[in-house]
Motif scaffolding. Sequence first.
Motif, PDB file in Angstrom:
ATOM      1  N   LEU A  55       0.684  -1.395  -0.195  1.00 35.15           N
ATOM      2  CA  LEU A  55      -0.153  -0.191   0.152  1.00 35.15           C
ATOM      3  C   LEU A  55       0.877   0.911  -0.126  1.00 35.15           C
ATOM      4  O   LEU A  55       0.480   1.711  -0.804  1.00 35.15           O
ATOM      5  CB  LEU A  55      -0.999  -0.422   0.795  1.00 35.15           C
ATOM      6  N   LEU A  56       1.787   1.722   1.016  1.00 34.95           N
ATOM      7  CA  LEU A  56       2.902   2.130   0.878  1.00 34.95           C
ATOM      8  C   LEU A  56       4.276   2.876  -0.786  1.00 34.95           C
ATOM      9  O   LEU A  56       3.411   3.482  -1.207  1.00 34.95           O
ATOM     10  CB  LEU A  56       4.079   2.619   2.506  1.00 34.95           C
ATOM     11  N   ASP A  57       3.871   1.381  -1.245  1.00 36.83           N
ATOM     12  CA  ASP A  57       4.525   1.882  -2.487  1.00 36.83           C
ATOM     13  C   ASP A  57       3.514   2.412  -3.897  1.00 36.83           C
ATOM     14  O   ASP A  57       4.409   3.324  -4.696  1.00 36.83           O
ATOM     15  CB  ASP A  57       5.343   0.679  -3.214  1.00 36.83           C
ATOM     16  N   GLU A  58       3.082   1.667  -3.383  1.00 38.51           N
ATOM     17  CA  GLU A  58       1.374   2.453  -4.331  1.00 38.51           C
ATOM     18  C   GLU A  58       1.357   4.067  -4.439  1.00 38.51           C
ATOM     19  O   GLU A  58       1.159   4.112  -5.140  1.00 38.51           O
ATOM     20  CB  GLU A  58       0.547   1.603  -4.654  1.00 38.51           C
ATOM     21  N   ALA A  59       1.698   4.046  -3.240  1.00 35.87           N
ATOM     22  CA  ALA A  59       1.004   5.628  -2.898  1.00 35.87           C
ATOM     23  C   ALA A  59       2.412   6.914  -3.038  1.00 35.87           C
ATOM     24  O   ALA A  59       2.560   8.156  -2.019  1.00 35.87           O
ATOM     25  CB  ALA A  59       0.684   5.601  -1.405  1.00 35.87           C
ATOM     26  N   GLY A  60       3.823   5.729  -3.845  1.00 33.31           N
ATOM     27  CA  GLY A  60       4.908   6.706  -3.821  1.00 33.31           C
ATOM     28  C   GLY A  60       6.262   6.904  -2.112  1.00 33.31           C
ATOM     29  O   GLY A  60       6.867   7.566  -2.200  1.00 33.31           O
ATOM     30  N   LEU A  86       4.625   3.800  10.858  1.00 35.04           N
ATOM     31  CA  LEU A  86       2.991   3.701  11.114  1.00 35.04           C
ATOM     32  C   LEU A  86       2.191   4.995  10.486  1.00 35.04           C
ATOM     33  O   LEU A  86       1.053   5.012  10.051  1.00 35.04           O
ATOM     34  CB  LEU A  86       3.192   3.673  12.315  1.00 35.04           C
ATOM     35  N   GLN A  87       2.843   6.179  10.602  1.00 32.12           N
ATOM     36  CA  GLN A  87       2.006   7.365  10.928  1.00 32.12           C
ATOM     37  C   GLN A  87       1.930   7.416   9.104  1.00 32.12           C
ATOM     38  O   GLN A  87       0.479   7.795   8.779  1.00 32.12           O
ATOM     39  CB  GLN A  87       2.917   8.388  10.805  1.00 32.12           C
ATOM     40  N   PRO A  88       2.600   7.569   8.205  1.00 37.75           N
ATOM     41  CA  PRO A  88       2.473   7.259   7.128  1.00 37.75           C
ATOM     42  C   PRO A  88       1.477   7.010   6.379  1.00 37.75           C
ATOM     43  O   PRO A  88       0.345   6.303   5.646  1.00 37.75           O
ATOM     44  CB  PRO A  88       3.740   7.000   6.252  1.00 37.75           C
ATOM     45  N   LEU A  89       1.505   5.390   6.975  1.00 37.77           N
ATOM     46  CA  LEU A  89       0.666   4.072   6.994  1.00 37.77           C
ATOM     47  C   LEU A  89      -0.715   4.762   7.234  1.00 37.77           C
ATOM     48  O   LEU A  89      -1.698   4.510   6.419  1.00 37.77           O
ATOM     49  CB  LEU A  89       1.094   3.065   7.635  1.00 37.77           C
ATOM     50  N   ALA A  90      -1.012   4.642   8.678  1.00 38.42           N
ATOM     51  CA  ALA A  90      -2.783   5.245   9.088  1.00 38.42           C
ATOM     52  C   ALA A  90      -2.967   6.277   8.143  1.00 38.42           C
ATOM     53  O   ALA A  90      -3.787   6.802   8.384  1.00 38.42           O
ATOM     54  CB  ALA A  90      -1.924   5.665  10.343  1.00 38.42           C
ATOM     55  N   GLN A  91      -2.322   7.088   7.557  1.00 36.51           N
ATOM     56  CA  GLN A  91      -2.421   8.429   6.352  1.00 36.51           C
ATOM     57  C   GLN A  91      -3.003   8.005   5.326  1.00 36.51           C
ATOM     58  O   GLN A  91      -3.897   8.447   4.210  1.00 36.51           O
ATOM     59  CB  GLN A  91      -1.663   9.432   6.487  1.00 36.51           C
ATOM     60  N   LEU A  92      -2.759   6.840   5.192  1.00 35.36           N
ATOM     61  CA  LEU A  92      -2.817   6.470   3.573  1.00 35.36           C
ATOM     62  C   LEU A  92      -4.556   6.183   3.549  1.00 35.36           C
ATOM     63  O   LEU A  92      -5.411   5.810   4.130  1.00 35.36           O
ATOM     64  CB  LEU A  92      -2.848   4.903   3.204  1.00 35.36           C
ATOM     65  N   PRO A  93      -5.236   6.944   2.264  1.00 33.37           N
ATOM     66  CA  PRO A  93      -6.808   7.140   2.313  1.00 33.37           C
ATOM     67  C   PRO A  93      -7.213   5.520   2.113  1.00 33.37           C
ATOM     68  O   PRO A  93      -9.244   5.338   2.807  1.00 33.37           O
ATOM     69  CB  PRO A  93      -6.561   7.372   0.597  1.00 33.37           C
ATOM     70  N   GLN A  94      -6.832   4.156   2.252  1.00 31.65           N
ATOM     71  CA  GLN A  94      -6.669   3.105   1.891  1.00 31.65           C
ATOM     72  C   GLN A  94      -8.169   2.916   3.864  1.00 31.65           C
ATOM     73  O   GLN A  94      -8.839   1.752   3.663  1.00 31.65           O
ATOM     74  CB  GLN A  94      -6.176   1.903   1.931  1.00 31.65           C
ATOM     75  N   LEU A  95      -6.728   3.335   4.535  1.00 30.62           N
ATOM     76  CA  LEU A  95      -6.632   3.570   6.132  1.00 30.62           C
ATOM     77  C   LEU A  95      -7.342   3.944   6.968  1.00 30.62           C
ATOM     78  O   LEU A  95      -8.151   3.809   7.830  1.00 30.62           O
ATOM     79  CB  LEU A  95      -5.103   2.718   6.213  1.00 30.62           C
ATOM     80  N   LYS A  96      -7.372   5.322   6.853  1.00 36.88           N
ATOM     81  CA  LYS A  96      -7.158   6.811   7.802  1.00 36.88           C
ATOM     82  C   LYS A  96      -8.760   7.093   7.319  1.00 36.88           C
ATOM     83  O   LYS A  96      -9.512   6.840   9.098  1.00 36.88           O
ATOM     84  CB  LYS A  96      -6.926   8.130   7.091  1.00 36.88           C
TER      85      LYS A  96
END
Length: 471
Positions: A68-73, A93-103
């Motif tokens: 998921l993170l790689d897809e977001a750059g 963890l912070q950028p992971l939680a901010q992804l639109p798929q999770l946030k």
Amino acid sequence: MSTMNELPVVVIGAGPVGLAAAAHLHERGIAFTVLEAGDTPGAAVRQWGHVRVFSPWRYNIDPAARRLLDEAGWVAPDLEALPTGAELAGDYLQPLAQLPQLKPHLRYGARVEAISRLGLDRLRTAGRESTPFLIRLADGDELLARAVIDASGTWGTPNVLGASGLPARGESTVAAFLEHALPDVLGAARDRFAGRHTLVVGAGHSAANTLLSLAELAEAAPGTEVTWAIRTTSPSRTYGGGDADALPARGALGSRLRAHVDAGRIRLLTGFSVHALTPTDGRVSLVVRHADGGEESVTVDRIVAATGFRPDHSIAAELRLDLDPVMGATRALAPLIDPNEHSCGTVPPHGVNELAHPETGYYAVGMKSYGRAPTFLMATGYEQVRSVVAALAGDWAAARDVQLDLPETGVCNSNPADTATGDSCCGPAPTAEPAARGLATGISGGLLSTPLNLVTLDAAPASAQAGGCCS
């Protein structure tokens, strides 16, 4: 009322394992809600943000989260570098939680107070598996769920100082002098330790980290004294495997600690059983009880209780759990991880089958799944949630195809009485196991590998007590 399949899976905790569960649920197209008691993702991790972990990034990033993170750059860190807790939380963890798929599916400040079945207590059986879970929050709000993945961890429930598993007498009255694991000795908490005498109780990696920080502080702050107390007769398990450890930082941790003890910069007390604590003229006095019934008093300024953690299953009191009476893990998992019974050789792969309870659809994962066993790595939790989510999706072939690729510990046995033979901590590193098996995740972290056998406290200089199988 919503049918079971229309309800989300509720994940408790937005730490590394909880967010990994969210990433896997997203990939499987399963609706989910993550409940985090703190105000940020990785709230517990941030509390030990000053500590650098001994496993490199490659063991600390979940594969589904990485996709998921790689897809977001996302720009990944050096996979061989060792992150601090703050870096783990801020850079992963912070950028992971901010992804639109999770946030949109994360709720902060949502502390779970209890879990049950809607309209059913633990006694009721009829229709139980088709009845939604009821999750009640501390603010009174309630949610329904088709399944619950409890990744709430154990950080909030540390073990006590008392040697019998019960609080020492007066333990609650000396809270002003007591620190739990991993205080920021060289940072925010420096003033509480500089120029004072600190006693660190515990034999795991948390104790080792704190002792090394205190030794560094003692070099800069005159009058700073450091005493280390363990219940067993040898510190060899804490010293670990040194150069034999597949995680060099973990091996170096023990080697550096041993050097300080040998040089007398850290005084080591063995056979140390805390019986009572009393505030005394701005300090705290400990009564140490010996195996022969004798007692001795030690007075210090601060105490760091690095005695490990235990799970709190009280929120699931109305669920049907099958817990091992020793470990506090499931009965199927407990014999695979129990440091009382096993050497540091292997931890077999385990997933949904070993994590399942009689309460269908409830799974404790991550640190909480291990009960009181301290031999846990994040990579183990990531594989747990991958298996559990696959089962929730009905993909039982994937759920049961569990693989662990964990680093050798370099510590060949958790029994400190072992001698320097090929099976001891000084022998060869363990032979690599087949790919389908996972290697041990760490040393025993302060749990005893044999029944407690206290000896008279030896107050000789630490350099005279630093023996063990590697001396």
